[in-house]
Design a protein around this motif. Structure first.
Motif, PDB file in Angstrom:
ATOM      1  N   ALA A 118     -10.133   7.460  22.312  1.00 32.76           N
ATOM      2  CA  ALA A 118      -9.293   8.657  22.418  1.00 32.76           C
ATOM      3  C   ALA A 118      -7.915   8.401  21.820  1.00 32.76           C
ATOM      4  O   ALA A 118      -7.362   9.242  21.095  1.00 32.76           O
ATOM      5  CB  ALA A 118      -9.173   9.074  23.880  1.00 32.76           C
ATOM      6  N   TRP A 119      -7.368   7.238  22.109  1.00 35.24           N
ATOM      7  CA  TRP A 119      -6.058   6.873  21.563  1.00 35.24           C
ATOM      8  C   TRP A 119      -6.130   6.759  20.038  1.00 35.24           C
ATOM      9  O   TRP A 119      -5.241   7.224  19.315  1.00 35.24           O
ATOM     10  CB  TRP A 119      -5.599   5.557  22.187  1.00 35.24           C
ATOM     11  N   GLY A 120      -7.190   6.144  19.523  1.00 40.57           N
ATOM     12  CA  GLY A 120      -7.346   6.011  18.086  1.00 40.57           C
ATOM     13  C   GLY A 120      -7.494   7.346  17.386  1.00 40.57           C
ATOM     14  O   GLY A 120      -6.920   7.578  16.312  1.00 40.57           O
ATOM     15  N   ILE A 121      -8.289   8.246  17.971  1.00 35.68           N
ATOM     16  CA  ILE A 121      -8.444   9.585  17.397  1.00 35.68           C
ATOM     17  C   ILE A 121      -7.091  10.289  17.355  1.00 35.68           C
ATOM     18  O   ILE A 121      -6.716  10.903  16.346  1.00 35.68           O
ATOM     19  CB  ILE A 121      -9.464  10.398  18.221  1.00 35.68           C
ATOM     20  N   PHE A 122      -6.353  10.195  18.459  1.00 38.05           N
ATOM     21  CA  PHE A 122      -5.020  10.799  18.486  1.00 38.05           C
ATOM     22  C   PHE A 122      -4.128  10.210  17.402  1.00 38.05           C
ATOM     23  O   PHE A 122      -3.430  10.938  16.689  1.00 38.05           O
ATOM     24  CB  PHE A 122      -4.368  10.610  19.855  1.00 38.05           C
ATOM     25  N   SER A 166      -9.747   1.504  12.716  1.00 37.47           N
ATOM     26  CA  SER A 166      -9.897   1.016  11.348  1.00 37.47           C
ATOM     27  C   SER A 166      -9.341   2.038  10.363  1.00 37.47           C
ATOM     28  O   SER A 166      -8.631   1.685   9.404  1.00 37.47           O
ATOM     29  CB  SER A 166     -11.369   0.730  11.047  1.00 37.47           C
ATOM     30  N   LEU A 167      -9.634   3.311  10.602  1.00 39.06           N
ATOM     31  CA  LEU A 167      -9.100   4.365   9.748  1.00 39.06           C
ATOM     32  C   LEU A 167      -7.579   4.421   9.842  1.00 39.06           C
ATOM     33  O   LEU A 167      -6.890   4.569   8.827  1.00 39.06           O
ATOM     34  CB  LEU A 167      -9.713   5.710  10.148  1.00 39.06           C
ATOM     35  N   TYR A 168      -7.051   4.274  11.047  1.00 34.30           N
ATOM     36  CA  TYR A 168      -5.595   4.272  11.212  1.00 34.30           C
ATOM     37  C   TYR A 168      -4.974   3.105  10.442  1.00 34.30           C
ATOM     38  O   TYR A 168      -3.925   3.262   9.794  1.00 34.30           O
ATOM     39  CB  TYR A 168      -5.248   4.174  12.698  1.00 34.30           C
ATOM     40  N   ALA A 169      -5.623   1.952  10.495  1.00 35.90           N
ATOM     41  CA  ALA A 169      -5.118   0.796   9.760  1.00 35.90           C
ATOM     42  C   ALA A 169      -5.147   1.048   8.256  1.00 35.90           C
ATOM     43  O   ALA A 169      -4.222   0.646   7.528  1.00 35.90           O
ATOM     44  CB  ALA A 169      -5.941  -0.444  10.109  1.00 35.90           C
ATOM     45  N   ALA A 178      -7.804  -3.399   9.113  1.00 34.34           N
ATOM     46  CA  ALA A 178      -8.852  -2.417   8.831  1.00 34.34           C
ATOM     47  C   ALA A 178     -10.189  -3.104   8.573  1.00 34.34           C
ATOM     48  O   ALA A 178     -11.229  -2.677   9.085  1.00 34.34           O
ATOM     49  CB  ALA A 178      -8.462  -1.561   7.634  1.00 34.34           C
ATOM     50  N   GLY A 179     -10.148  -4.183   7.784  1.00 30.70           N
ATOM     51  CA  GLY A 179     -11.384  -4.894   7.485  1.00 30.70           C
ATOM     52  C   GLY A 179     -11.997  -5.543   8.708  1.00 30.70           C
ATOM     53  O   GLY A 179     -13.217  -5.501   8.906  1.00 30.70           O
ATOM     54  N   ALA A 180     -11.151  -6.137   9.564  1.00 35.70           N
ATOM     55  CA  ALA A 180     -11.660  -6.785  10.774  1.00 35.70           C
ATOM     56  C   ALA A 180     -12.289  -5.768  11.714  1.00 35.70           C
ATOM     57  O   ALA A 180     -13.377  -5.996  12.272  1.00 35.70           O
ATOM     58  CB  ALA A 180     -10.528  -7.532  11.473  1.00 35.70           C
ATOM     59  N   LEU A 181     -11.620  -4.633  11.901  1.00 37.86           N
ATOM     60  CA  LEU A 181     -12.157  -3.599  12.791  1.00 37.86           C
ATOM     61  C   LEU A 181     -13.440  -2.991  12.215  1.00 37.86           C
ATOM     62  O   LEU A 181     -14.384  -2.693  12.966  1.00 37.86           O
ATOM     63  CB  LEU A 181     -11.112  -2.512  13.021  1.00 37.86           C
ATOM     64  N   PRO A 190     -25.686   0.847  13.576  1.00 38.76           N
ATOM     65  CA  PRO A 190     -26.048   0.847  12.155  1.00 38.76           C
ATOM     66  C   PRO A 190     -25.061   1.623  11.288  1.00 38.76           C
ATOM     67  O   PRO A 190     -24.767   1.227  10.164  1.00 38.76           O
ATOM     68  CB  PRO A 190     -27.440   1.493  12.149  1.00 38.76           C
ATOM     69  N   VAL A 191     -24.522   2.725  11.830  1.00 37.15           N
ATOM     70  CA  VAL A 191     -23.594   3.538  11.053  1.00 37.15           C
ATOM     71  C   VAL A 191     -22.283   2.806  10.791  1.00 37.15           C
ATOM     72  O   VAL A 191     -21.484   3.237   9.954  1.00 37.15           O
ATOM     73  CB  VAL A 191     -23.333   4.876  11.787  1.00 37.15           C
ATOM     74  N   GLY A 192     -22.086   1.672  11.463  1.00 34.60           N
ATOM     75  CA  GLY A 192     -20.907   0.865  11.187  1.00 34.60           C
ATOM     76  C   GLY A 192     -20.850   0.406   9.747  1.00 34.60           C
ATOM     77  O   GLY A 192     -19.760   0.143   9.213  1.00 34.60           O
ATOM     78  N   LEU A 193     -22.004   0.301   9.095  1.00 29.82           N
ATOM     79  CA  LEU A 193     -22.020  -0.076   7.678  1.00 29.82           C
ATOM     80  C   LEU A 193     -21.289   0.959   6.837  1.00 29.82           C
ATOM     81  O   LEU A 193     -20.685   0.617   5.809  1.00 29.82           O
ATOM     82  CB  LEU A 193     -23.462  -0.231   7.205  1.00 29.82           C
ATOM     83  N   ALA A 194     -21.321   2.216   7.271  1.00 32.88           N
ATOM     84  CA  ALA A 194     -20.591   3.259   6.549  1.00 32.88           C
ATOM     85  C   ALA A 194     -19.083   3.048   6.680  1.00 32.88           C
ATOM     86  O   ALA A 194     -18.329   3.320   5.734  1.00 32.88           O
ATOM     87  CB  ALA A 194     -20.979   4.637   7.085  1.00 32.88           C
ATOM     88  N   VAL A 195     -18.643   2.567   7.839  1.00 35.46           N
ATOM     89  CA  VAL A 195     -17.217   2.278   8.028  1.00 35.46           C
ATOM     90  C   VAL A 195     -16.796   1.141   7.113  1.00 35.46           C
ATOM     91  O   VAL A 195     -15.746   1.187   6.461  1.00 35.46           O
ATOM     92  CB  VAL A 195     -16.919   1.928   9.496  1.00 35.46           C
TER      93      VAL A 195
END
Length: 214
Positions: A118-122, A166-169, A178-181, A190-195
């Protein structure tokens, strides 16, 4: 765009407080409703949140490792190799330093991750569109019809937290973070590969744009 890119964590957390309080209230209401529903059917809400469906598979990975299979009466075989390792690793870690079982550790991880998500989305929406939009985005995420999984020992909240931060970074130019997250998100679902792919694409694009032309 606001100046969140240079704002330290405590002010950023204070800025997000209305969104986090609203999110916590919505999710608490959902858990109360589930508890009342469970009690009316002589079921345990705690068991439903921490030790049912996919949550059981994650706790079995934490307890037994990979290689566990279930053969159904129709001959189908379900293997825990389909479940990614980050949540079971966290369940093991939390259970090792607390009196919590693997299942309850998973629930604790999921609950904390939901707040982090929630904090990250904000943070992302506030950075791009402002505080009011950030609060609205968090509340919309909280009231999703399938929002109850955010309060379960599932990976949805953990993945969302990692993807959002990761997007915020990326947006604030913190490429190593960003890369670490993104890598951790890739160990969650599995969808983490898209990130991971998105972060690499953004990094390459940024490098090409900033490289001096001959």
């Amino acid at each position: 765009m606001t100046d969140l890119a240079t704002r330290p964590a405590p002010p950023l957390l204070r800025r997000a407080a209305p969104a986090l309080l609203g999110y916590a209230a919505v999710r608490a209401l959902g858990v109360v409703v589930l508890t009342l529903w469970s009690a009316a059917r002589d079921k345990s809400a705690l068991t439903l949140l921490s030790a049912r469906w996919d949550a059981l598979w994650y706790t079995r990975v934490a307890e037994l490792g990979y290689g566990y299979e279930v053969r159904l009466p129709n001959g189908d075989v379900h293997s825990n190799l389909a479940f990614f390792p980050l949540l079971p690793w966290l369940e093991r870690g939390v259970s090792a330093v607390t009196p919590l079982s693997y299942a309850h550790a998973g629930l604790a991880v999921g609950t904390l991750a939901s707040l982090g998500a929630a904090w990250g989305i904000f943070a992302v929406v506030d950075l791009v569109y402002g505080r009011r939009a950030g609060v609205c985005a968090v509340l919309l995420w909280a009231v999703l019809p399938v929002g109850i999984v955010q309060s379960m020992a599932y990976t949805e909240a953990l993945f969302t937290a990692l993807a959002a931060w990761s997007l915020y970074a990326v947006l604030t130019g913190r490429w190593v973070t960003a890369g670490a997250l993104a890598a951790l998100a890739g160990l969650t679902r599995p969808v983490g590969l898209a990130v991971v792919a998105a972060v690499w694409t953004a990094a390459i694009t940024s490098y090409v744009r900033q490289r001096p032309h001959a």
